[in-house]
Design a protein around this motif. Structure first.
Motif, PDB file in Angstrom:
ATOM      1  N   VAL A   6      37.491  43.328  19.261  1.00 52.75           N
ATOM      2  CA  VAL A   6      37.917  42.168  18.234  1.00 52.75           C
ATOM      3  C   VAL A   6      39.726  42.861  18.087  1.00 52.75           C
ATOM      4  O   VAL A   6      39.748  44.059  18.085  1.00 52.75           O
ATOM      5  CB  VAL A   6      37.396  42.571  16.213  1.00 52.75           C
ATOM      6  N   GLY A   7      40.800  41.828  17.874  1.00 54.46           N
ATOM      7  CA  GLY A   7      42.004  42.250  17.807  1.00 54.46           C
ATOM      8  C   GLY A   7      42.485  41.813  19.684  1.00 54.46           C
ATOM      9  O   GLY A   7      44.124  41.964  19.547  1.00 54.46           O
ATOM     10  N   ASP A   8      41.872  42.378  20.683  1.00 50.94           N
ATOM     11  CA  ASP A   8      42.321  42.163  21.234  1.00 50.94           C
ATOM     12  C   ASP A   8      43.098  40.975  22.251  1.00 50.94           C
ATOM     13  O   ASP A   8      42.704  39.952  21.328  1.00 50.94           O
ATOM     14  CB  ASP A   8      41.353  42.056  22.911  1.00 50.94           C
ATOM     15  N   GLU A   9      44.260  40.942  22.460  1.00 51.22           N
ATOM     16  CA  GLU A   9      45.370  40.164  22.971  1.00 51.22           C
ATOM     17  C   GLU A   9      45.012  39.476  24.466  1.00 51.22           C
ATOM     18  O   GLU A   9      45.532  41.062  25.184  1.00 51.22           O
ATOM     19  CB  GLU A   9      46.093  39.500  22.301  1.00 51.22           C
ATOM     20  N   ALA A  10      44.942  38.728  25.341  1.00 54.46           N
ATOM     21  CA  ALA A  10      44.790  38.151  26.635  1.00 54.46           C
ATOM     22  C   ALA A  10      45.360  37.179  27.018  1.00 54.46           C
ATOM     23  O   ALA A  10      45.104  35.982  26.179  1.00 54.46           O
ATOM     24  CB  ALA A  10      44.098  38.870  27.282  1.00 54.46           C
ATOM     25  N   VAL A  11      45.919  36.907  28.369  1.00 59.87           N
ATOM     26  CA  VAL A  11      46.158  35.744  28.941  1.00 59.87           C
ATOM     27  C   VAL A  11      45.080  36.114  29.947  1.00 59.87           C
ATOM     28  O   VAL A  11      44.974  37.108  31.177  1.00 59.87           O
ATOM     29  CB  VAL A  11      47.705  35.339  30.002  1.00 59.87           C
ATOM     30  N   PHE A  12      44.378  34.307  29.928  1.00 61.09           N
ATOM     31  CA  PHE A  12      43.448  34.080  30.881  1.00 61.09           C
ATOM     32  C   PHE A  12      43.354  33.121  31.804  1.00 61.09           C
ATOM     33  O   PHE A  12      43.860  31.816  31.741  1.00 61.09           O
ATOM     34  CB  PHE A  12      41.938  34.029  29.818  1.00 61.09           C
ATOM     35  N   PHE A  13      42.904  33.738  33.473  1.00 61.95           N
ATOM     36  CA  PHE A  13      43.224  32.232  34.109  1.00 61.95           C
ATOM     37  C   PHE A  13      41.385  32.185  34.931  1.00 61.95           C
ATOM     38  O   PHE A  13      40.769  33.268  35.054  1.00 61.95           O
ATOM     39  CB  PHE A  13      43.614  32.454  35.334  1.00 61.95           C
ATOM     40  N   LEU A  27      37.026  37.989  38.281  1.00 57.50           N
ATOM     41  CA  LEU A  27      36.619  38.679  37.196  1.00 57.50           C
ATOM     42  C   LEU A  27      37.390  39.655  36.744  1.00 57.50           C
ATOM     43  O   LEU A  27      37.854  39.445  35.866  1.00 57.50           O
ATOM     44  CB  LEU A  27      35.505  39.676  38.256  1.00 57.50           C
ATOM     45  N   SER A  28      38.008  40.230  36.562  1.00 61.30           N
ATOM     46  CA  SER A  28      39.367  40.810  36.761  1.00 61.30           C
ATOM     47  C   SER A  28      41.155  40.570  36.569  1.00 61.30           C
ATOM     48  O   SER A  28      41.664  40.434  35.808  1.00 61.30           O
ATOM     49  CB  SER A  28      39.259  42.078  36.158  1.00 61.30           C
ATOM     50  N   GLN A  29      40.463  40.109  37.856  1.00 58.85           N
ATOM     51  CA  GLN A  29      41.659  39.636  38.419  1.00 58.85           C
ATOM     52  C   GLN A  29      42.794  38.611  37.524  1.00 58.85           C
ATOM     53  O   GLN A  29      43.898  38.089  38.328  1.00 58.85           O
ATOM     54  CB  GLN A  29      41.723  38.794  39.777  1.00 58.85           C
ATOM     55  N   GLY A  30      41.966  37.803  37.086  1.00 56.04           N
ATOM     56  CA  GLY A  30      42.403  36.551  35.910  1.00 56.04           C
ATOM     57  C   GLY A  30      42.524  36.795  34.810  1.00 56.04           C
ATOM     58  O   GLY A  30      42.683  35.798  33.785  1.00 56.04           O
ATOM     59  N   LEU A  31      42.476  38.516  34.336  1.00 55.14           N
ATOM     60  CA  LEU A  31      42.617  38.439  33.296  1.00 55.14           C
ATOM     61  C   LEU A  31      44.053  39.470  33.219  1.00 55.14           C
ATOM     62  O   LEU A  31      44.120  40.767  34.003  1.00 55.14           O
ATOM     63  CB  LEU A  31      41.467  39.788  32.348  1.00 55.14           C
ATOM     64  N   PHE A  32      45.549  39.216  31.971  1.00 54.53           N
ATOM     65  CA  PHE A  32      45.884  39.644  31.693  1.00 54.53           C
ATOM     66  C   PHE A  32      46.044  40.403  30.960  1.00 54.53           C
ATOM     67  O   PHE A  32      46.455  39.641  29.560  1.00 54.53           O
ATOM     68  CB  PHE A  32      47.722  39.332  32.304  1.00 54.53           C
ATOM     69  N   ARG A  33      46.483  41.571  30.327  1.00 49.88           N
ATOM     70  CA  ARG A  33      45.922  42.088  28.914  1.00 49.88           C
ATOM     71  C   ARG A  33      47.170  42.184  28.161  1.00 49.88           C
ATOM     72  O   ARG A  33      48.568  42.899  28.994  1.00 49.88           O
ATOM     73  CB  ARG A  33      45.031  43.313  28.746  1.00 49.88           C
ATOM     74  N   ARG A  42      58.247  44.446  20.935  1.00 49.74           N
ATOM     75  CA  ARG A  42      57.544  43.188  22.733  1.00 49.74           C
ATOM     76  C   ARG A  42      56.325  43.438  22.745  1.00 49.74           C
ATOM     77  O   ARG A  42      55.693  44.139  23.051  1.00 49.74           O
ATOM     78  CB  ARG A  42      58.814  42.706  23.208  1.00 49.74           C
ATOM     79  N   ARG A  43      55.730  41.930  22.882  1.00 51.04           N
ATOM     80  CA  ARG A  43      54.380  41.288  23.196  1.00 51.04           C
ATOM     81  C   ARG A  43      54.679  41.733  24.909  1.00 51.04           C
ATOM     82  O   ARG A  43      56.017  40.416  24.869  1.00 51.04           O
ATOM     83  CB  ARG A  43      53.839  40.685  22.917  1.00 51.04           C
ATOM     84  N   ILE A  44      53.579  42.332  25.358  1.00 52.20           N
ATOM     85  CA  ILE A  44      54.456  42.636  26.840  1.00 52.20           C
ATOM     86  C   ILE A  44      53.059  42.695  27.901  1.00 52.20           C
ATOM     87  O   ILE A  44      51.609  42.490  27.216  1.00 52.20           O
ATOM     88  CB  ILE A  44      53.821  43.994  27.119  1.00 52.20           C
ATOM     89  N   VAL A  45      52.816  41.547  28.771  1.00 54.78           N
ATOM     90  CA  VAL A  45      51.891  41.542  29.452  1.00 54.78           C
ATOM     91  C   VAL A  45      51.277  42.339  30.658  1.00 54.78           C
ATOM     92  O   VAL A  45      52.518  43.528  31.305  1.00 54.78           O
ATOM     93  CB  VAL A  45      52.132  40.144  30.401  1.00 54.78           C
ATOM     94  N   ALA A  49      44.270  45.647  37.263  1.00 56.64           N
ATOM     95  CA  ALA A  49      44.991  46.884  38.702  1.00 56.64           C
ATOM     96  C   ALA A  49      45.288  46.533  40.069  1.00 56.64           C
ATOM     97  O   ALA A  49      46.151  46.834  40.964  1.00 56.64           O
ATOM     98  CB  ALA A  49      43.306  47.789  38.123  1.00 56.64           C
ATOM     99  N   LEU A  50      43.964  45.555  40.430  1.00 57.89           N
ATOM    100  CA  LEU A  50      44.103  44.805  41.215  1.00 57.89           C
ATOM    101  C   LEU A  50      44.802  42.844  41.831  1.00 57.89           C
ATOM    102  O   LEU A  50      43.702  42.593  40.827  1.00 57.89           O
ATOM    103  CB  LEU A  50      43.073  44.828  42.528  1.00 57.89           C
ATOM    104  N   MET A  51      44.940  43.205  42.315  1.00 56.83           N
ATOM    105  CA  MET A  51      45.643  41.590  42.571  1.00 56.83           C
ATOM    106  C   MET A  51      44.933  40.760  43.935  1.00 56.83           C
ATOM    107  O   MET A  51      45.235  41.925  44.982  1.00 56.83           O
ATOM    108  CB  MET A  51      46.602  41.006  42.593  1.00 56.83           C
ATOM    109  N   ALA A  52      44.631  39.726  44.264  1.00 64.40           N
ATOM    110  CA  ALA A  52      44.334  39.427  45.568  1.00 64.40           C
ATOM    111  C   ALA A  52      45.218  38.858  45.906  1.00 64.40           C
ATOM    112  O   ALA A  52      46.271  38.233  45.551  1.00 64.40           O
ATOM    113  CB  ALA A  52      42.834  38.929  45.461  1.00 64.40           C
TER     114      ALA A  52
END
Length: 92
Positions: A6-13, A27-33, A42-45, A49-52
């Motif tokens: 609860v309270g986590d913020e993320a950008v999802f693909f 899985l986690s490649q489309g998740l940017f916390r 400031r909020r940062i993205v 860890a791994l990108m295709a």
């Protein structure tokens, strides 16, 4: 698969899977916390860890500038620029 609190913020693909709804791409490649930078407030993205990158496995290098966090506004502009580059253009 990623987990959240609860309270986590993320950008999802997200990717649609027919009638089963939406899932985070790769899985986690489309998740940017998104985190709060304590120094700048400031909020940062934070990139995953791994990108295709095609069929070539990614080599993870500690401290790589490719994995640096960026301000949320910058990330949004980068995504919009990438989408603009991938949009077919007319011959005009």
């Amino acid at each position: 698969a990623p987990t959240f609190e609860v309270g986590d913020e993320a950008v999802f693909f997200l990717k649609g899977t027919g009638g089963a709804g939406l899932h985070i791409f790769g899985l986690s490649q489309g998740l940017f916390r998104v985190r709060l930078d304590e120094a700048t407030r400031r909020r940062i993205v934070v990139p995953p860890a791994l990108m295709a990158k095609g069929t070539t496995p990614e080599v993870v290098v500690r401290g790589s500038t490719a994995r640096r966090s960026v301000p949320l506004e910058t990330f949004g502009a980068q995504v919009q620029a990438a989408l603009g580059e991938s949009t077919p253009r007319s011959g005009k």
